[in-house]
Design a protein around this motif. Structure first.
Motif, PDB file in Angstrom:
ATOM      1  N   LEU A   1       0.835  -1.200   0.000  1.00 34.29           N
ATOM      2  CA  LEU A   1       0.000   0.000   0.000  1.00 34.29           C
ATOM      3  C   LEU A   1       0.872   1.253   0.000  1.00 34.29           C
ATOM      4  CD1 LEU A   1      -2.923   1.112   0.176  1.00 34.29           C
ATOM      5  CD2 LEU A   1      -2.599   1.212   2.653  1.00 34.29           C
ATOM      6  N   PHE A   2       0.597   2.141  -0.946  1.00 37.74           N
ATOM      7  CA  PHE A   2       1.263   3.444  -1.027  1.00 37.74           C
ATOM      8  C   PHE A   2       0.256   4.514  -0.628  1.00 37.74           C
ATOM      9  CE2 PHE A   2       2.018   7.294  -3.648  1.00 37.74           C
ATOM     10  CZ  PHE A   2       3.265   7.659  -3.174  1.00 37.74           C
ATOM     11  N   VAL A   3       0.650   5.383   0.302  1.00 41.40           N
ATOM     12  CA  VAL A   3      -0.237   6.435   0.798  1.00 41.40           C
ATOM     13  C   VAL A   3       0.397   7.795   0.499  1.00 41.40           C
ATOM     14  CG1 VAL A   3      -1.397   7.403   2.820  1.00 41.40           C
ATOM     15  CG2 VAL A   3      -1.083   4.920   2.625  1.00 41.40           C
ATOM     16  N   ASN A   4      -0.387   8.669  -0.113  1.00 41.45           N
ATOM     17  CA  ASN A   4       0.146   9.957  -0.563  1.00 41.45           C
ATOM     18  C   ASN A   4      -0.836  11.088  -0.273  1.00 41.45           C
ATOM     19  OD1 ASN A   4       1.721  11.898  -1.796  1.00 41.45           O
ATOM     20  ND2 ASN A   4       1.061  11.373  -3.877  1.00 41.45           N
ATOM     21  N   PRO A   5      -0.692  11.779   0.864  1.00 41.88           N
ATOM     22  CA  PRO A   5      -1.553  12.937   1.137  1.00 41.88           C
ATOM     23  C   PRO A   5      -1.272  14.072   0.141  1.00 41.88           C
ATOM     24  CG  PRO A   5      -0.482  12.142   3.146  1.00 41.88           C
ATOM     25  CD  PRO A   5       0.209  11.493   1.992  1.00 41.88           C
ATOM     26  N   ILE A   6      -2.298  14.518  -0.543  1.00 39.87           N
ATOM     27  CA  ILE A   6      -2.187  15.648  -1.470  1.00 39.87           C
ATOM     28  C   ILE A   6      -2.682  16.879  -0.728  1.00 39.87           C
ATOM     29  CG2 ILE A   6      -2.689  16.489  -3.786  1.00 39.87           C
ATOM     30  CD1 ILE A   6      -1.451  13.668  -3.722  1.00 39.87           C
ATOM     31  N   VAL A   7      -1.823  17.866  -0.528  1.00 40.64           N
ATOM     32  CA  VAL A   7      -2.171  19.063   0.243  1.00 40.64           C
ATOM     33  C   VAL A   7      -2.385  20.234  -0.718  1.00 40.64           C
ATOM     34  CG1 VAL A   7      -1.491  20.617   2.112  1.00 40.64           C
ATOM     35  CG2 VAL A   7      -0.787  18.203   2.180  1.00 40.64           C
ATOM     36  N   PHE A   8      -3.645  20.602  -0.917  1.00 38.97           N
ATOM     37  CA  PHE A   8      -3.982  21.703  -1.818  1.00 38.97           C
ATOM     38  C   PHE A   8      -3.948  23.019  -1.043  1.00 38.97           C
ATOM     39  CE2 PHE A   8      -6.082  17.946  -3.585  1.00 38.97           C
ATOM     40  CZ  PHE A   8      -5.533  17.944  -4.862  1.00 38.97           C
ATOM     41  N   PRO A   9      -3.182  24.007  -1.533  1.00 40.67           N
ATOM     42  CA  PRO A   9      -2.973  25.242  -0.770  1.00 40.67           C
ATOM     43  C   PRO A   9      -4.123  26.234  -0.839  1.00 40.67           C
ATOM     44  CG  PRO A   9      -1.791  25.363  -2.850  1.00 40.67           C
ATOM     45  CD  PRO A   9      -2.396  23.983  -2.778  1.00 40.67           C
ATOM     46  N   ASP A  10      -5.061  26.011  -1.762  1.00 39.25           N
ATOM     47  CA  ASP A  10      -6.189  26.931  -1.885  1.00 39.25           C
ATOM     48  C   ASP A  10      -7.377  26.212  -2.511  1.00 39.25           C
ATOM     49  OD1 ASP A  10      -5.840  27.094  -4.847  1.00 39.25           O
ATOM     50  OD2 ASP A  10      -4.029  28.209  -4.296  1.00 39.25           O
ATOM     51  N   VAL A  11      -8.527  26.858  -2.450  1.00 36.64           N
ATOM     52  CA  VAL A  11      -9.771  26.259  -2.946  1.00 36.64           C
ATOM     53  C   VAL A  11      -9.718  26.056  -4.457  1.00 36.64           C
ATOM     54  CG1 VAL A  11     -12.246  26.685  -3.251  1.00 36.64           C
ATOM     55  CG2 VAL A  11     -11.161  27.166  -1.055  1.00 36.64           C
ATOM     56  N   GLU A  12      -9.143  27.018  -5.175  1.00 32.25           N
ATOM     57  CA  GLU A  12      -9.116  26.941  -6.641  1.00 32.25           C
ATOM     58  C   GLU A  12      -8.334  25.726  -7.128  1.00 32.25           C
ATOM     59  OE1 GLU A  12      -8.629  29.689  -4.853  1.00 32.25           O
ATOM     60  OE2 GLU A  12     -10.552  30.639  -5.396  1.00 32.25           O
ATOM     61  N   THR A  13      -7.196  25.443  -6.497  1.00 30.88           N
ATOM     62  CA  THR A  13      -6.391  24.287  -6.893  1.00 30.88           C
ATOM     63  C   THR A  13      -7.121  22.990  -6.586  1.00 30.88           C
ATOM     64  OG1 THR A  13      -4.406  25.556  -6.360  1.00 30.88           O
ATOM     65  CG2 THR A  13      -4.132  23.199  -6.701  1.00 30.88           C
ATOM     66  N   PHE A  14      -7.764  22.922  -5.437  1.00 30.83           N
ATOM     67  CA  PHE A  14      -8.560  21.735  -5.103  1.00 30.83           C
ATOM     68  C   PHE A  14      -9.682  21.543  -6.118  1.00 30.83           C
ATOM     69  CE2 PHE A  14     -12.542  20.170  -3.296  1.00 30.83           C
ATOM     70  CZ  PHE A  14     -12.177  18.874  -3.018  1.00 30.83           C
ATOM     71  N   MET A  15     -10.364  22.614  -6.489  1.00 31.94           N
ATOM     72  CA  MET A  15     -11.477  22.500  -7.436  1.00 31.94           C
ATOM     73  C   MET A  15     -10.992  22.043  -8.810  1.00 31.94           C
ATOM     74  SD  MET A  15     -14.311  22.919  -5.915  1.00 31.94           S
ATOM     75  CE  MET A  15     -15.375  23.038  -7.374  1.00 31.94           C
ATOM     76  N   GLU A  16      -9.806  22.474  -9.191  1.00 31.29           N
ATOM     77  CA  GLU A  16      -9.225  22.001 -10.457  1.00 31.29           C
ATOM     78  C   GLU A  16      -9.029  20.489 -10.411  1.00 31.29           C
ATOM     79  OE1 GLU A  16      -5.221  22.657 -13.231  1.00 31.29           O
ATOM     80  OE2 GLU A  16      -5.559  23.930 -11.465  1.00 31.29           O
ATOM     81  N   HIS A  17      -8.540  20.004  -9.271  1.00 27.84           N
ATOM     82  CA  HIS A  17      -8.357  18.563  -9.105  1.00 27.84           C
ATOM     83  C   HIS A  17      -9.705  17.843  -9.108  1.00 27.84           C
ATOM     84  CE1 HIS A  17      -6.714  14.777  -7.670  1.00 27.84           C
ATOM     85  NE2 HIS A  17      -7.618  14.775  -6.718  1.00 27.84           N
ATOM     86  N   TYR A  18     -10.655  18.368  -8.379  1.00 18.02           N
ATOM     87  CA  TYR A  18     -11.984  17.748  -8.305  1.00 18.02           C
ATOM     88  C   TYR A  18     -12.630  17.664  -9.679  1.00 18.02           C
ATOM     89  CZ  TYR A  18     -16.974  17.292  -7.308  1.00 18.02           C
ATOM     90  OH  TYR A  18     -18.286  16.878  -7.298  1.00 18.02           O
ATOM     91  N   MET A  19     -12.532  18.732 -10.468  1.00 14.87           N
ATOM     92  CA  MET A  19     -13.161  18.739 -11.799  1.00 14.87           C
ATOM     93  C   MET A  19     -12.492  17.762 -12.760  1.00 14.87           C
ATOM     94  SD  MET A  19     -14.257  22.698 -12.548  1.00 14.87           S
ATOM     95  CE  MET A  19     -12.692  23.433 -12.086  1.00 14.87           C
ATOM     96  N   SER A  20     -11.254  17.362 -12.450  1.00 12.78           N
ATOM     97  CA  SER A  20     -10.562  16.391 -13.305  1.00 12.78           C
ATOM     98  C   SER A  20     -10.798  14.956 -12.840  1.00 12.78           C
ATOM     99  CB  SER A  20      -9.055  16.672 -13.315  1.00 12.78           C
ATOM    100  OG  SER A  20      -8.462  16.307 -12.078  1.00 12.78           O
TER     101      SER A  20
END
Length: 298
Positions: A230-249
């Motif tokens: 198992l590989f675990v990788n926390p992705i830390v988004f620094p702002d809402v816009e970057t998170f939303m870009e990830h979510y939309m993809s």
């Protein structure tokens, strides 16, 4: 409103993958994906979502999947490696730190061209073979490769056919590794999504992991010395816009947007709430990897 019935969204998300060779010329040949997987082929028709997601994970991820993968594979200099579903060439570039004898296959012509571009940029002078094909019909003779990998692609194909082909092209005592996200990956984002959409696509629901449900039972019959990592990788988004870009993809959004009214607006409000509360938005990506060996006598 949202249609919450699990059966209303059909199938699994998919790439529009097709067949041939880039880097060393193009050739046609190959198989069509089965109907279950073709049904989702429009979801990533131009691959922009997939490439965007990969780039964001590489930029904001806490851990490096490719370096973890190299440690697990224990590649040796000169070993011949096949990467099934090579995508944009990320793992090929990682393998090239150890060996130059690498073949990548993928059914997406656009991703193969992206791989060729990245190889030219990050590994100048190296000429790896890239072939437009899938893992159900590997265009090589038996006992060809020391190592075969398939990262984030097994669920686009018929798992049993792929495993049979991997066994065929592996040399005796050769090893394989198949990596796939478990059903509890990105749990923080899934929970945020559910709070606003009241719907979760099938592949994010408990017990939906293809690796354990479809691949492991087949592997137990034809390979030896199997292990799950198992590989675990926390992705830390620094702002809402970057998170939303990830979510939309993400497939989470792609498979829900037609069914959920004002989904992006509501998800952004939820992301703003989480960010105000925590100061960032962290999404824990998980990857499960199955490793095994071909028996010496086949």
């Amino acid at each position: 409103g949202c249609l919450q019935e699990a059966g209303l969204l059909a199938g699994v998300c998919n790439d529009d993958r097709g067949t041939g060779e880039v880097c060393c010329g193009l050739f046609e040949g190959g198989t069509m994906l089965d109907k279950k997987r073709r049904d989702g082929s429009e979801l990533y028709k131009d691959k922009k979502d997939l490439v965007s997601r990969i780039n964001l994970i590489e930029k904001y991820g806490t851990n490096d999947f490719n370096q973890w993968l190299l440690k697990k594979l224990k590649l040796q200099q000169g070993e011949k490696v096949l990467d099934i579903g090579c995508g944009n060439g990320s793992q090929i570039l990682a393998y090239s730190q150890v060996t130059n004898n690498i073949v990548g296959i993928d059914l997406s012509e656009s991703l193969l061209r992206e791989a060729k571009k990245r190889i030219k940029e990050f590994a100048p002078g190296k000429d790896f073979v890239l072939i437009r094909e899938n893992g159900e019909n590997i265009p090589f003779k038996e006992n060809t490769f020391d190592v075969v990998t398939c990262n984030f692609a097994i669920y686009y194909m018929n798992e049993k056919k792929v495993m049979t082909e991997i066994k065929r092209v592996l040399k005796p005592y050769g090893r394989f590794l198949i990596a796939s996200p478990p059903d509890d990956t990105s749990r923080e984002m899934v929970e945020m999504h559910y709070r606003v959409a009241k719907y979760i696509p099938p592949q994010y629901q408990p017990g939906s992991s293809d690796l354990r449900k479809e691949v492991l039972p087949v592997a137990k019959k034809i390979f030896c010395n199997l292990s799950l990592e198992l590989f675990v990788n926390p992705i830390v988004f620094p702002d809402v816009e970057t998170f939303m870009e990830h979510y939309m993809s993400s497939t989470l959004y792609v498979q829900s947007k037609e069914w959920c009214e004002n989904l992006l607006f509501r998800m952004k409000k939820e992301a703003q709430r989480v960010f105000a509360e925590r100061g960032n938005i962290t999404v824990t990506k998980k990857v499960e990897a199955l490793k095994g060996y071909k028996r010496g006598l086949v």
